[in-house]
Design a protein around this motif. Structure first.
Motif, mmCIF file in Angstrom:
data_model
loop_
_atom_site.group_PDB
_atom_site.id
_atom_site.type_symbol
_atom_site.label_atom_id
_atom_site.label_comp_id
_atom_site.label_asym_id
_atom_site.label_seq_id
_atom_site.Cartn_x
_atom_site.Cartn_y
_atom_site.Cartn_z
ATOM 1 N N ASP A 179 0.998 -1.194 -0.094
ATOM 2 C CA ASP A 179 -0.060 -0.028 -0.016
ATOM 3 C C ASP A 179 1.006 1.255 -0.019
ATOM 4 N N SER A 180 0.330 2.546 -0.148
ATOM 5 C CA SER A 180 1.081 3.682 -0.023
ATOM 6 C C SER A 180 0.796 4.257 1.236
ATOM 7 N N GLY A 181 1.876 4.507 2.037
ATOM 8 C CA GLY A 181 1.843 5.095 3.518
ATOM 9 C C GLY A 181 1.187 6.530 3.469
ATOM 10 N N GLU A 182 1.304 7.023 4.769
ATOM 11 C CA GLU A 182 0.879 8.368 4.799
ATOM 12 C C GLU A 182 1.719 9.406 4.245
ATOM 13 N N LYS A 183 3.083 8.854 4.108
ATOM 14 C CA LYS A 183 3.789 9.943 3.287
ATOM 15 C C LYS A 183 4.150 9.958 2.121
ATOM 16 N N HIS A 184 3.292 8.949 1.226
ATOM 17 C CA HIS A 184 3.243 8.504 -0.174
ATOM 18 C C HIS A 184 2.906 9.704 -0.835
ATOM 19 N N TRP A 185 3.402 9.992 -2.064
ATOM 20 C CA TRP A 185 2.367 10.965 -2.887
ATOM 21 C C TRP A 185 1.193 10.712 -3.412
ATOM 22 N N GLN A 186 0.844 9.455 -3.474
ATOM 23 C CA GLN A 186 -0.433 9.021 -3.714
ATOM 24 C C GLN A 186 -1.392 9.383 -2.681
ATOM 25 N N GLN A 228 15.392 9.950 -7.717
ATOM 26 C CA GLN A 228 14.153 9.928 -6.607
ATOM 27 C C GLN A 228 13.883 8.810 -5.972
ATOM 28 N N GLY A 229 14.965 7.883 -6.255
ATOM 29 C CA GLY A 229 14.548 6.441 -5.596
ATOM 30 C C GLY A 229 13.636 5.692 -6.124
ATOM 31 N N HIS A 230 12.907 5.124 -5.491
ATOM 32 C CA HIS A 230 11.393 4.567 -5.791
ATOM 33 C C HIS A 230 10.384 5.198 -5.969
ATOM 34 N N ILE A 231 10.677 6.714 -6.151
ATOM 35 C CA ILE A 231 9.335 7.851 -6.003
ATOM 36 C C ILE A 231 8.180 7.280 -5.219
ATOM 37 N N ASN A 232 8.605 6.882 -3.886
ATOM 38 C CA ASN A 232 7.819 6.526 -2.992
ATOM 39 C C ASN A 232 7.771 7.366 -1.562
ATOM 40 N N SER A 233 7.275 6.900 -0.434
ATOM 41 C CA SER A 233 7.247 7.741 0.754
ATOM 42 C C SER A 233 8.766 8.021 1.279
ATOM 43 N N ASP A 234 9.796 7.293 0.906
ATOM 44 C CA ASP A 234 11.043 7.601 1.116
ATOM 45 C C ASP A 234 11.669 8.626 0.387
ATOM 46 N N SER A 235 10.986 9.023 -0.896
ATOM 47 C CA SER A 235 11.424 9.992 -1.619
ATOM 48 C C SER A 235 10.968 11.375 -1.164
ATOM 49 N N ASP A 236 9.808 11.327 -0.207
ATOM 50 C CA ASP A 236 9.378 12.616 0.654
ATOM 51 C C ASP A 236 8.868 13.577 -0.488
ATOM 52 N N TRP A 290 3.997 16.254 -4.682
ATOM 53 C CA TRP A 290 4.727 16.120 -5.940
ATOM 54 C C TRP A 290 4.286 16.964 -6.930
ATOM 55 N N GLU A 291 4.602 18.291 -6.830
ATOM 56 C CA GLU A 291 4.136 18.975 -7.872
ATOM 57 C C GLU A 291 4.588 18.549 -9.459
ATOM 58 N N GLU A 292 5.845 18.266 -9.264
ATOM 59 C CA GLU A 292 6.402 17.951 -10.907
ATOM 60 C C GLU A 292 5.591 16.729 -11.373
ATOM 61 N N GLN A 302 2.494 16.198 -10.805
ATOM 62 C CA GLN A 302 1.036 16.601 -11.089
ATOM 63 C C GLN A 302 1.227 17.521 -12.552
ATOM 64 N N GLU A 303 2.302 18.252 -12.686
ATOM 65 C CA GLU A 303 2.471 18.584 -13.882
ATOM 66 C C GLU A 303 2.696 17.561 -15.183
ATOM 67 N N ILE A 304 3.059 16.505 -14.958
ATOM 68 C CA ILE A 304 3.332 15.481 -15.833
ATOM 69 C C ILE A 304 1.817 15.035 -16.166
ATOM 70 N N LEU A 305 1.000 14.858 -14.863
ATOM 71 C CA LEU A 305 -0.169 14.147 -15.153
ATOM 72 C C LEU A 305 -1.238 15.438 -15.906
ATOM 73 N N GLN A 306 -0.862 16.431 -15.757
ATOM 74 C CA GLN A 306 -1.720 17.549 -16.393
ATOM 75 C C GLN A 306 -1.590 17.215 -17.967
ATOM 76 N N LYS A 307 -0.303 17.052 -18.469
ATOM 77 C CA LYS A 307 0.266 16.992 -19.820
ATOM 78 C C LYS A 307 -0.657 15.628 -20.185
ATOM 79 N N LEU A 308 -0.540 14.466 -19.525
ATOM 80 C CA LEU A 308 -1.107 13.422 -19.959
ATOM 81 C C LEU A 308 -2.777 13.855 -20.160
ATOM 82 N N ILE A 309 -3.243 14.242 -19.264
ATOM 83 C CA ILE A 309 -4.663 14.562 -19.187
ATOM 84 C C ILE A 309 -5.065 15.370 -20.665
#
Length: 182
Positions: A13-20, A154-162, A166-168, A170-177
């Motif tokens: 799962d994606s914990g409390e500090k995960h961008w998801q 950025q490691g595994h792009i998970n909670s450890d990546s803090d 994750w604004e960057e 969100q920008e990538i997501l906006q381009k996909l949308i």
């Protein structure tokens, strides 16, 4: 109509500090897939749960997958179709084919499907992700017909990546949308 997000966490799962988790709190248009067993994933069970969530969708949706959930999305799209799925945001795909990179409990997600996805997608990768080689993630993106974005170290792009919100990302997501609306 606003694009909906279906957030699909990976192993553990994606914990409390995960961008998801931050995104799920921030975006009212997001739904989060909840698996019965986060630590001993069974592909067929996870696939069934993902398909249940997708079958309830009523508006255009982007799949937002992290790690093991990336291969889950590929297995889903190989087996099912739903016209509400308009794209996939695939972050830090875990190489389930590689015992050097991923735990044994993920092996039932292998082989990772290598075919062109039927909707626009982007693979977001880090150069120092311990769960897949950078070259392998580039190959995945190529085979899946995905755009490829390197976000550096950025490691595994998970909670450890803090990354918090994750604004960057969100920008990538906006381009996909935007791409899904062309």
């Amino acid at each position: 109509m606003e694009t909906q997000l279906l957030i699909i966490p990976g192993l553990g799962d994606s914990g409390e500090k995960h961008w998801q988790t931050f995104w799920h709190k921030k975006f009212e248009n997001s739904i989060r897939v909840v698996q019965d067993n986060w630590d001993e994933p069974v592909r067929e069970d996870w696939l069934e749960r993902l398909n249940e969530n997708i079958s309830k969708l009523s508006k255009p949706t982007i799949l937002v997958a992290h790690s093991l959930a990336v291969s889950l999305v590929l297995h889903w799209a190989e087996k099912y179709h739903n016209s509400n799925i308009i794209g996939a945001f695939l972050v830090a795909p875990a190489d389930v084919d590689s015992p050097q990179h991923t735990p044994e409990c993920t092996r039932n997600f292998s082989p990772i499907p290598l075919y062109k996805l039927p909707f626009p997608s982007v693979v977001v990768a880090s150069e120092n992700d311990p769960y897949a080689s950078f070259e392998r993630k580039k190959l995945f993106a190529e085979k899946w017909g995905s755009d490829f974005v390197n976000i550096g170290q950025q490691g595994h792009i998970n909670s450890d990546s803090d990354l918090k919100y994750w604004e960057e990302g969100q920008e990538i997501l906006q381009k996909l949308i935007k791409k899904t609306k062309l």
